[in-house]
Design an enzyme around this catalytic site. Sequence first.
Site, PDB file in Angstrom:
ATOM      1  N   LYS A   1       0.813  -1.222   0.000  1.00 12.92           N
ATOM      2  CA  LYS A   1       0.000   0.000   0.000  1.00 12.92           C
ATOM      3  C   LYS A   1       0.847   1.274   0.000  1.00 12.92           C
ATOM      4  O   LYS A   1       0.431   2.303  -0.517  1.00 12.92           O
ATOM      5  CB  LYS A   1      -0.941   0.002   1.212  1.00 12.92           C
ATOM      6  CG  LYS A   1      -1.960  -1.138   1.206  1.00 12.92           C
ATOM      7  CD  LYS A   1      -3.085  -0.911   0.218  1.00 12.92           C
ATOM      8  CE  LYS A   1      -4.113  -2.047   0.254  1.00 12.92           C
ATOM      9  NZ  LYS A   1      -5.143  -1.909  -0.791  1.00 12.92           N
TER      10      LYS A   1
ATOM     11  N   GLU B   1      -9.429   6.170   3.053  1.00  9.87           N
ATOM     12  CA  GLU B   1     -10.286   5.150   3.645  1.00  9.87           C
ATOM     13  C   GLU B   1      -9.395   3.948   3.914  1.00  9.87           C
ATOM     14  O   GLU B   1      -8.338   3.815   3.295  1.00  9.87           O
ATOM     15  CB  GLU B   1     -11.407   4.766   2.674  1.00  9.87           C
ATOM     16  CG  GLU B   1     -11.079   3.688   1.634  1.00  9.87           C
ATOM     17  CD  GLU B   1      -9.999   4.099   0.644  1.00  9.87           C
ATOM     18  OE1 GLU B   1      -9.821   5.302   0.426  1.00  9.87           O
ATOM     19  OE2 GLU B   1      -9.332   3.191   0.096  1.00  9.87           O
TER      20      GLU B   1
ATOM     21  N   SER C   1       1.780  -9.575  -0.730  1.00  7.33           N
ATOM     22  CA  SER C   1       1.380  -8.164  -0.660  1.00  7.33           C
ATOM     23  C   SER C   1       1.625  -7.535   0.706  1.00  7.33           C
ATOM     24  O   SER C   1       1.810  -6.328   0.808  1.00  7.33           O
ATOM     25  CB  SER C   1      -0.088  -8.020  -1.057  1.00  7.33           C
ATOM     26  OG  SER C   1      -0.912  -8.810  -0.225  1.00  7.33           O
TER      27      SER C   1
HETATM   28  C1  LIG Z   1      -1.574  -6.934   2.632  1.00  6.85           C
HETATM   29  C2  LIG Z   1      -2.737  -6.610   1.768  1.00  6.85           C
HETATM   30  N1  LIG Z   1      -2.904  -7.275   0.627  1.00  6.85           N
HETATM   31  C3  LIG Z   1      -3.949  -7.026  -0.183  1.00  6.85           C
HETATM   32  C4  LIG Z   1      -4.907  -6.096   0.147  1.00  6.85           C
HETATM   33  C5  LIG Z   1      -6.077  -5.913  -0.774  1.00  6.85           C
HETATM   34  O1  LIG Z   1      -6.034  -4.756  -1.552  1.00  6.85           O
HETATM   35  P1  LIG Z   1      -5.693  -4.797  -3.080  1.00  6.85           P
HETATM   36  O2  LIG Z   1      -6.564  -5.811  -3.729  1.00  6.85           O
HETATM   37  O3  LIG Z   1      -5.979  -3.413  -3.540  1.00  6.85           O
HETATM   38  O4  LIG Z   1      -4.259  -5.150  -3.239  1.00  6.85           O
HETATM   39  C6  LIG Z   1      -4.768  -5.363   1.335  1.00  6.85           C
HETATM   40  C7  LIG Z   1      -5.761  -4.335   1.690  1.00  6.85           C
HETATM   41  O5  LIG Z   1      -5.863  -3.832   2.751  1.00  6.85           O
HETATM   42  C8  LIG Z   1      -3.650  -5.631   2.165  1.00  6.85           C
HETATM   43  O6  LIG Z   1      -3.489  -4.970   3.313  1.00  6.85           O
END
Ligand SMILES: Cc1ncc(COP(=O)(O)O)c(C=O)c1O
Lengths: 394, 265
Positions: free
Chosen positions: A87, A109, A376
């Site tokens: 993020k 948000e 992620s």
């Molecule tokens: C570690 C992590 N992965 C994935 C996501 C999902 O978001 P996005 O689909 O935009 O990557 C989040 C959202 O809070 C997150 O904190």
Amino acid sequence: MASETLHRFGAFGGQYVPETLIPALDELDAAFDQAIRDPEFQRELDRLLKEYVGRPSPLSTAPRLSQAVGCDVYLKREDLNHTGAHKINNALGQGLLAKRMGKKRIIAETGAGQHGVASATVCARFGLDCTVYMGEEDMRRQELNVYRMRLMGAKVVPVLSGTRTLKDATSEAIRDWVTNVNDSYYIIGSVVGPAPYPRMVRDFQSVIGREAKAQMLETAGRAPSSVVACVGGGSNAMGIFHAFVPDLAVELVGVEAAGRGLDSGEHSASLQRGVPGVLHGSLSYLLQDESGQVHPAHSISAGLDYPGVGPEHSYLKETGRALYVSVTDDEAVEGLGILSRLEGIIPALETSHAVAWVVKEKERWNKGDAVLICISGRGDKDLAQISEMGLLPA
Amino acid sequence: MASPPATTSSNSITRRFDALKKESRRALVCYVTAGHPDIGGSLETLRALEDGGADIIELGVPFSDPIADGPVIQASSQQALEKGMTYDGVLALLERAKPRVPVVLFSYLNPILAAGPDALTRAADAGASGILVTDIPVGADPAREEWLGASPLAFIRLVAPTTPRARMAEIARHGSGFVYLISRLGVTGVQQTTAASLPETIQRLRSTTTLPICVGFGIATPEQARSVGKLADGVVVGSALVSAAEHGPEDVLKLTRSLREALDD
Ligand SMILES: Cc1ncc(COP(=O)(O)O)c(C=O)c1O
């Protein structure tokens, strides 16, 4: 206005917002296009990504997971970024843009709190005022992140309307923006919302895929055969997919949250079980009932608990370029345990969905495959929640 | 820009403004949420609006995620949805109520899209005269704007305080019935004061269109209605009436009457 088609990915996307926001979106559109063409902006962004975020994030081999699934698995380590998730790539890019546009107040948000934390972090670094909207239910699930945001000086506003999760936090952030549009900048946290947000967030996240593509060549001497990422709004997935979209030999797989099961009605699998509709400014796949009311999403992970999805994913689905699949809450928790035990990496519950799918689909992998998973985020934020639920081994 | 100027039959709204103009009176436009506090209450509310002297009724189609609305209308929408209100339910309510004054459906785009390609003709058959969609700004979706503009309903477009003059002209050209001017930045909800820039914004809009101009968002009291009525062709009152509807039709009647009197003063 002439650029209406530029606001779309095929039929998806657009600017379905109250009239009040149109001049602000036009201004943003122009400022972003100007910024990304300005070498000075790019240099500053690259410098901060390196010295503050810690990029490039590593690409890790995963020998024991590879052995368990029967092919080579590689992990793109966004969990090692400052603040613990992808993020920050987007929050930093947009924060820099806000500063360039002379905005002093930031609105964001958050669901899991990772985007809220990233925004609070960037605001602290740049000296900007920060207000984060968060559903009351998510504040409970992600208490640690609420504390982190407050510690960095952000105001966290509980949202009590609707389902008290990410959907309602996003609505409330938009209402704040409509009210304070002249002096506030809205940092949206995923590839959702009205144009130009989906494209802009993707571009700021595309550093993930650019790095991974080069690192795969360096580490594995080849391109991945499959790239796998979890999909909430879809920003980490678009971020890692983008560089690979033109390479048709690379399979792109987005993993949605099946919650309590795709047939239970309690899931967040917009692309698999939704139909196109308009929410939060764009036309995209959406969980809704037959009279066009948004159906509450469910996922064990607050970051995937969203009934919509970024419009570019709808386009990649329609064109067949990407494949969208899902895993349940239980499978995701299992995925978290597996990566922890086999590789010593504790992934976020969101990320665990991607890991769990690769494990679950063991049969589909051949020995020569190279599967790249986007890690992620890290799982620290989730440990209180899953231990409370009795899901951690004693 | 594809949607052509609407030319149709919408025209009980236009007739109403013509009649008011002859009498040098201002239009009282009243918003309530369909199905709030429940179906029976909604019927009584509509009756009270007519009896109290409303010129036009804006009937809100409840939506689960009303991003342009403040807490009062949000809560009324949620309550209506919990009682099972749907787009078809709104049309059924309209058929039962048969108001003597023109009704404009006030909606977000998604429930209208979900209602199918005949959503607008069905609304006209049920007695609606116009439609206002909060989240389809001019130029955002030419094909759907054309669909909305070519229907038997007047297509009411919104202008915001942030809208530049050239865009105001564009908006007015693609709308019919009247132009809805949002009085201030923000969402629906009761406010104590009106924006200082309002007279100038009205003047700017006036120079781009001959359509009647109605001002809404934040107008709650007879005093506010009177002062805005001096500048515009009509005023829209929403959240204050929705709060009154919460208490019952007598409160709605009383508030509507006092707004009417203030406007006609
Ligand atoms: C570690 C992590 N992965 C994935 C996501 C999902 O978001 P996005 O689909 O935009 O990557 C989040 C959202 O809070 C997150 O904190």
